[in-house]
Scaffold this motif. Structure first.
Motif, PDB file in Angstrom:
ATOM      1  N   MET A   1       0.850  -1.197   0.000  1.00 15.12           N
ATOM      2  CA  MET A   1       0.000   0.000   0.000  1.00 15.12           C
ATOM      3  C   MET A   1       0.881   1.240   0.000  1.00 15.12           C
ATOM      4  O   MET A   1       2.023   1.205   0.450  1.00 15.12           O
ATOM      5  CB  MET A   1      -0.907  -0.001   1.232  1.00 15.12           C
ATOM      6  N   ASN A   2       0.321   2.340  -0.470  1.00 11.02           N
ATOM      7  CA  ASN A   2       1.062   3.589  -0.568  1.00 11.02           C
ATOM      8  C   ASN A   2       0.326   4.709   0.143  1.00 11.02           C
ATOM      9  O   ASN A   2      -0.909   4.807   0.048  1.00 11.02           O
ATOM     10  CB  ASN A   2       1.240   3.983  -2.046  1.00 11.02           C
ATOM     11  N   LYS A   3       1.074   5.564   0.857  1.00  9.74           N
ATOM     12  CA  LYS A   3       0.479   6.773   1.407  1.00  9.74           C
ATOM     13  C   LYS A   3       0.011   7.650   0.253  1.00  9.74           C
ATOM     14  O   LYS A   3       0.571   7.600  -0.836  1.00  9.74           O
ATOM     15  CB  LYS A   3       1.486   7.525   2.279  1.00  9.74           C
ATOM     16  N   TRP A  13      -4.529   1.133  -2.179  1.00  4.29           N
ATOM     17  CA  TRP A  13      -4.186  -0.294  -2.317  1.00  4.29           C
ATOM     18  C   TRP A  13      -4.603  -0.701  -3.723  1.00  4.29           C
ATOM     19  O   TRP A  13      -5.774  -0.594  -4.077  1.00  4.29           O
ATOM     20  CB  TRP A  13      -4.939  -1.086  -1.249  1.00  4.29           C
ATOM     21  N   ASN A  14      -3.638  -1.155  -4.501  1.00  8.81           N
ATOM     22  CA  ASN A  14      -3.902  -1.448  -5.907  1.00  8.81           C
ATOM     23  C   ASN A  14      -3.638  -2.912  -6.236  1.00  8.81           C
ATOM     24  O   ASN A  14      -2.637  -3.250  -6.883  1.00  8.81           O
ATOM     25  CB  ASN A  14      -3.065  -0.533  -6.801  1.00  8.81           C
ATOM     26  N   PRO A  15      -4.550  -3.815  -5.822  1.00  8.88           N
ATOM     27  CA  PRO A  15      -4.415  -5.208  -6.244  1.00  8.88           C
ATOM     28  C   PRO A  15      -4.653  -5.369  -7.744  1.00  8.88           C
ATOM     29  O   PRO A  15      -4.331  -6.401  -8.322  1.00  8.88           O
ATOM     30  CB  PRO A  15      -5.480  -5.931  -5.425  1.00  8.88           C
ATOM     31  N   THR A  16      -5.256  -4.345  -8.364  1.00  3.78           N
ATOM     32  CA  THR A  16      -5.342  -4.273  -9.816  1.00  3.78           C
ATOM     33  C   THR A  16      -4.923  -2.872 -10.241  1.00  3.78           C
ATOM     34  O   THR A  16      -5.000  -1.923  -9.459  1.00  3.78           O
ATOM     35  CB  THR A  16      -6.769  -4.531 -10.352  1.00  3.78           C
ATOM     36  N   HIS A  17      -4.464  -2.757 -11.481  1.00  6.21           N
ATOM     37  CA  HIS A  17      -4.311  -1.430 -12.074  1.00  6.21           C
ATOM     38  C   HIS A  17      -4.636  -1.548 -13.554  1.00  6.21           C
ATOM     39  O   HIS A  17      -4.649  -2.634 -14.129  1.00  6.21           O
ATOM     40  CB  HIS A  17      -2.898  -0.859 -11.851  1.00  6.21           C
ATOM     41  N   GLY A  18      -4.913  -0.412 -14.157  1.00  8.21           N
ATOM     42  CA  GLY A  18      -5.205  -0.385 -15.584  1.00  8.21           C
ATOM     43  C   GLY A  18      -6.688  -0.297 -15.879  1.00  8.21           C
ATOM     44  O   GLY A  18      -7.523  -0.699 -15.084  1.00  8.21           O
ATOM     45  N   CYS A  19      -6.986   0.248 -17.065  1.00  7.97           N
ATOM     46  CA  CYS A  19      -8.383   0.465 -17.428  1.00  7.97           C
ATOM     47  C   CYS A  19      -8.439   0.767 -18.919  1.00  7.97           C
ATOM     48  O   CYS A  19      -7.427   0.717 -19.624  1.00  7.97           O
ATOM     49  CB  CYS A  19      -8.965   1.622 -16.605  1.00  7.97           C
ATOM     50  N   ASP A  62      -2.679  -9.373   0.206  1.00  9.07           N
ATOM     51  CA  ASP A  62      -2.710  -9.380   1.665  1.00  9.07           C
ATOM     52  C   ASP A  62      -2.157  -8.102   2.287  1.00  9.07           C
ATOM     53  O   ASP A  62      -2.000  -8.023   3.515  1.00  9.07           O
ATOM     54  CB  ASP A  62      -1.953 -10.588   2.206  1.00  9.07           C
ATOM     55  N   GLU A  63      -1.861  -7.089   1.492  1.00  9.04           N
ATOM     56  CA  GLU A  63      -1.250  -5.866   2.028  1.00  9.04           C
ATOM     57  C   GLU A  63      -2.064  -5.223   3.155  1.00  9.04           C
ATOM     58  O   GLU A  63      -1.494  -4.839   4.187  1.00  9.04           O
ATOM     59  CB  GLU A  63      -1.012  -4.862   0.904  1.00  9.04           C
TER      60      GLU A  63
END
Length: 218
Positions: A1-3, A13-19, A62-63
């Protein structure tokens, strides 16, 4: 995860990215530009040839469970969790993590009809009562998309519905979705109709941002 610098979130929290483009709000997509930057920097998971293709990140599942202190977490803000290229199975895995977590999760989609169809297929009616820590939202950049997406969002039998009017490309009237048909004052509304609980609003930013067109008369 990122601040994150997003005011209403602690982390993304990006368990997926793109669109892929679906409406006018996508034309200056900040996430697409960010994916290109990450690919250029050699960040794993971002294909230099197609950095914004829909990608599933199994290693990130699991992040949220590794962070004990409750936080507000935006889910797949680098894409659309309910894009057609994200499988039912993977969406179910993501929801299983959220349900058993103490964090508050915020989801945004431009595809509320798929969101409804996937969740109704994957979960029983009683399961939705375990999702009070999840906020289900849609983006609505203009009146057409507000009237398309918000009614579809409100079909979900969940406690928390929200709307992000970002980028706001024109004046939008969503008052009808904030109050019920019989109660004009939402502060004294006792009906059980699902309503939008929270609205975030903002203009477009970044290179080539389209300016807000404020009405000349109020």
């Amino acid at each position: 995860m990122n601040k994150t610098g997003i005011e209403y979130l602690d982390f993304t929290w990006n368990p997926t990215h793109g669109c892929s483009r679906i409406s006018a709000g996508c034309d200056n997509c900040w996430a697409k530009s960010m994916a290109k930057r990450l690919a250029a920097l050699g960040v794993p998971g971002y294909d230099p040839q197609a950095p914004f293709d829909v990608t599933l990140h199994l290693g990130r599942l699991d992040e949220p469970l590794k962070r004990k202190k409750p936080a507000r977490i935006g889910v797949s803000f680098m894409g659309d969790l309910f894009h057609g290229d994200v499988s039912h199975k993977f969406i179910r895995q993501i929801f299983d993590v959220m349900i058993k977590s103490d964090h508050t999760f915020l989801i945004l989609t431009k595809r509320p009809m798929r969101m409804e169809s996937v969740l109704v297929r994957e979960f029983k009616k009683a399961d939705f009562e375990t999702m009070d820590n999840i906020w289900f939202g849609v983006t609505a950049e203009n009146q057409i998309q507000a009237d398309n997406r918000i009614p579809a969002l409100l079909k979900l039998p969940v406690k928390n519905h929200w709307v992000s009017v970002e980028p706001m490309l024109e004046p939008i009237d969503i008052y009808q979705y904030l109050t019920c048909d019989s109660c004009l004052d939402p502060s004294v509304c006792w009906c059980q109709d699902p309503r939008v609980s929270w609205v975030v609003c903002g203009s477009e930013s970044g290179p080539g941002a389209r300016p807000m067109q404020y009405p000349t008369k109020l």
